[in-house]
Enzyme design. Structure first.
Site, PDB file in Angstrom:
ATOM      1  N   LYS A  78      38.833  -2.024 101.949  1.00  0.00           N
ATOM      2  CA  LYS A  78      39.561  -3.224 101.534  1.00  0.00           C
ATOM      3  C   LYS A  78      39.123  -3.637 100.132  1.00  0.00           C
ATOM      4  O   LYS A  78      37.944  -3.556  99.790  1.00  0.00           O
ATOM      5  CB  LYS A  78      39.307  -4.351 102.539  1.00  0.00           C
ATOM      6  CG  LYS A  78      40.141  -5.609 102.314  1.00  0.00           C
ATOM      7  CD  LYS A  78      39.887  -6.650 103.397  1.00  0.00           C
ATOM      8  CE  LYS A  78      40.689  -7.924 103.166  1.00  0.00           C
ATOM      9  NZ  LYS A  78      40.481  -8.923 104.242  1.00  0.00           N
ATOM     10  N   SER A 159      44.539 -11.246 106.229  1.00  0.00           N
ATOM     11  CA  SER A 159      44.629 -10.751 104.874  1.00  0.00           C
ATOM     12  C   SER A 159      44.412  -9.242 104.781  1.00  0.00           C
ATOM     13  O   SER A 159      44.695  -8.636 103.752  1.00  0.00           O
ATOM     14  CB  SER A 159      43.561 -11.450 104.022  1.00  0.00           C
ATOM     15  OG  SER A 159      42.236 -11.096 104.453  1.00  0.00           O
ATOM     16  N   SER A 183      41.508 -12.421 110.048  1.00  0.00           N
ATOM     17  CA  SER A 183      42.110 -11.448 109.140  1.00  0.00           C
ATOM     18  C   SER A 183      41.832  -9.989 109.458  1.00  0.00           C
ATOM     19  O   SER A 183      42.325  -9.102 108.774  1.00  0.00           O
ATOM     20  CB  SER A 183      41.682 -11.742 107.699  1.00  0.00           C
ATOM     21  OG  SER A 183      42.298 -12.909 107.226  1.00  0.00           O
TER      22      SER A 183
END
Length: 493
Positions: A78, A159, A183
């Site tokens: 990420k 997210s 998330s």
């Protein structure tokens, strides 16, 4: 070997060790898949050469008998994690082009365990969002489509939307995510994969760009519970560089996996039966209850009375911490700098932040600054902290009656892009089931439970007591075995 990217992380690890295929073949399969699926916008940066270098090292290690736990496994990282020499931008224009001279502890641990890196994964800007639509790189598109014959582009959640889409579409066998208020778990549910947020402090936050420091926690996302257990073992551990890191040994979660829940009690909180939630969400929850009973667990009713205050509490505490954390982005030391002609230092700050931050980040900074301001600190922030303590107490009391808690992961299946962006409150409600465990710092996991009437994945959410990741993983495995979820998004990209 063209379908290696469709195998689970466990299948790749075991097949590589057995000599069924090489690490270079694995990396090449994923590199090719990433190129073919660029329309999903899951990756912000691709690092195919880095994946191949790690693969060649793994092949050499296999030949010499010096394998590491993740040798031969390429991962997606990420964009919130600092990766040395590779753009690490948190999905924001204000950090576009930033190449850290250091590596985050979590990604460094994974690399030290032999993993390669396929690239950096798209995400909501500074992890602020539930649909991956706030990214400066544009939205990630879910590989899933509704079965209504339409072509509506769906969100993969957020997210960690790029992370979820990458695993679901076969663009990575496993990825890192971060979870502040859901998330990891919400995008896992939206895309039919598994993801776990460990106990706060299990994973070091050092080198992870901060959103809300008392809530942020890294965790793995992958196709199966076992895959998540493998990654979690190699992500966690004490880090003296992080003051909130827990100085505890790392359990052998994979070796401890068992779907036998005899003697375990699973709590069902009455407060999670929320008006307006689709019947399909409650139906999959009821099915999950029956699966856990079948695994030997006893189901007991529990109460978490302060649940209704969790979402407003979260949306006071998280923006307050964000407004403090994001004050460091001023155009002076790194990242974007806008210098208006004839302007002073304050003008540079203002212009840099105006150009660098997106609308959602600005909204949360403003909310956070407001609740921390003189005259409102006691009325909002301090009160929210007191409610957070009550929410933690609710869980502590509940775990005197049960070992685990089962709820839905999200109040709906994946929704369409642009369907909720104009209504921030409706977007925030996506975290209604996930936020309480985050406020309490508890381990929690989403596993696929089935499909809704439109052919979209629905997730089941397990919450454990502090440090009981094993219990969460075991219950997740019990659901996984009984759900038999093998559905994959039909390839359209």
């Amino acid at each position: 070997m063209g379908d290696l990217n469709l195998k689970t992380l466990t299948e790749l690890r075991d097949g590589f060790r057995a000599g069924e295929f090489s690490a270079r073949e694995i990396a090449t399969s994923f590199n090719d898949a990433i190129v073919a699926a660029r329309s999903l916008n899951a990756y912000t940066i691709e690092t195919p050469d880095a994946a191949l270098v790690a693969a060649d090292a793994a092949d050499a290690a296999r030949a010499s008998g010096d394998l590491k736990p993740l040798s031969g496994i390429p991962l997606g990282i990420k964009d919130l994690f600092a990766t040395e020499g590779v753009d690490s931008t948190s999905g924001s224009n204000i950090l576009r082009g930033f190449k850290p001279p250091y590596e985050s502890t979590v990604s460094g641990k994974l690399k030290a365990a032999g993993a390669g890196m396929l690239g950096k994964l798209n995400m909501d800007e500074f992890a602020m969002g539930s649909s991956n639509e706030t990214s400066a790189y544009g939205p990630v598109i879910s590989p899933w489509k509704r079965n209504d014959g339409g072509n509506a582009a769906l969100t993969p959640g957020g997210s960690s939307g790029g992370s979820a889409a990458a695993v679901s579409a076969g663009l990575a066998p496993g990825v890192t995510g971060t979870d502040t208020g859901g998330s990891i778990r919400q995008p896992a549910a939206f895309t039919g994969i598994s993801g776990i947020k460990p106990t706060y402090g299990r994973c070091s936050r050092w080198g992870i760009v901060a959103f809300a420091s008392s809530l942020d926690q890294a965790g793995p996302m992958a196709r199966t519970v076992r895959d998540c257990a493998i990654l979690l073992e190699n992500m966690t551990g004490f880090d003296p560089k992080d003051a909130t890191s827990l100085d505890l040994p790392v359990p052998q979660w994979e070796a401890g996996l068992s779907s036998d829940l005899k003697g375990k009690k699973v709590g069902i909180p009455k407060e999670y039966r929320i008006d307006g939630v689709p019947d399909e969400i409650n139906a999959i929850w009821d099915r999950g209850i029956e699966w856990l009973k079948d695994a030997g667990a006893e189901v007991v009713p529990i109460s978490l009375p302060h649940t209704k205050y969790a979402l407003p509490t979260y949306y006071i505490i998280a923006p307050a911490e964000a407004s403090s954390n994001l004050a460091r982005y001023d155009g002076v030391r790194y990242g974007l700098r806008e210098t208006p002609e004839g302007g002073n230092l304050d003008a540079m700050y203002s212009a840099t932040r105006e150009a660098g931050f997106g609308a959602e980040v600005k909204r949360r900074i403003m909310i956070g600054t407001y609740v921390l301001s003189a005259g409102f600190y006691d009325a909002y922030f301090n009160k929210a902290q007191k409610v957070r303590t009550l929410i933690k107490r609710d869980f502590r009391d509940a775990f005197r009656q049960c070992d685990l808690i089962l709820t839905p992961t999200a109040p709906s299946a994946a929704f369409g892009l642009n369907e909720k962006m104009s209504d921030p409150l409706a977007m925030y409600l996506n975290d209604v089931f996930a936020v309480p465990a985050s406020l309490a710092g508890l381990p929690a996991m989403s596993v696929p439970g089935g499909l809704d009437g439109q052919g979209l994945p629905l997730g089941l959410h397990l919450i454990g007591n502090e440090l009981d990741e094993q219990g969460v993983l075991n219950a997740g495995l019990a659901i996984e075995e009984r759900a038999g979820f093998t559905a994959r998004a039909e390839k359209w990209w």
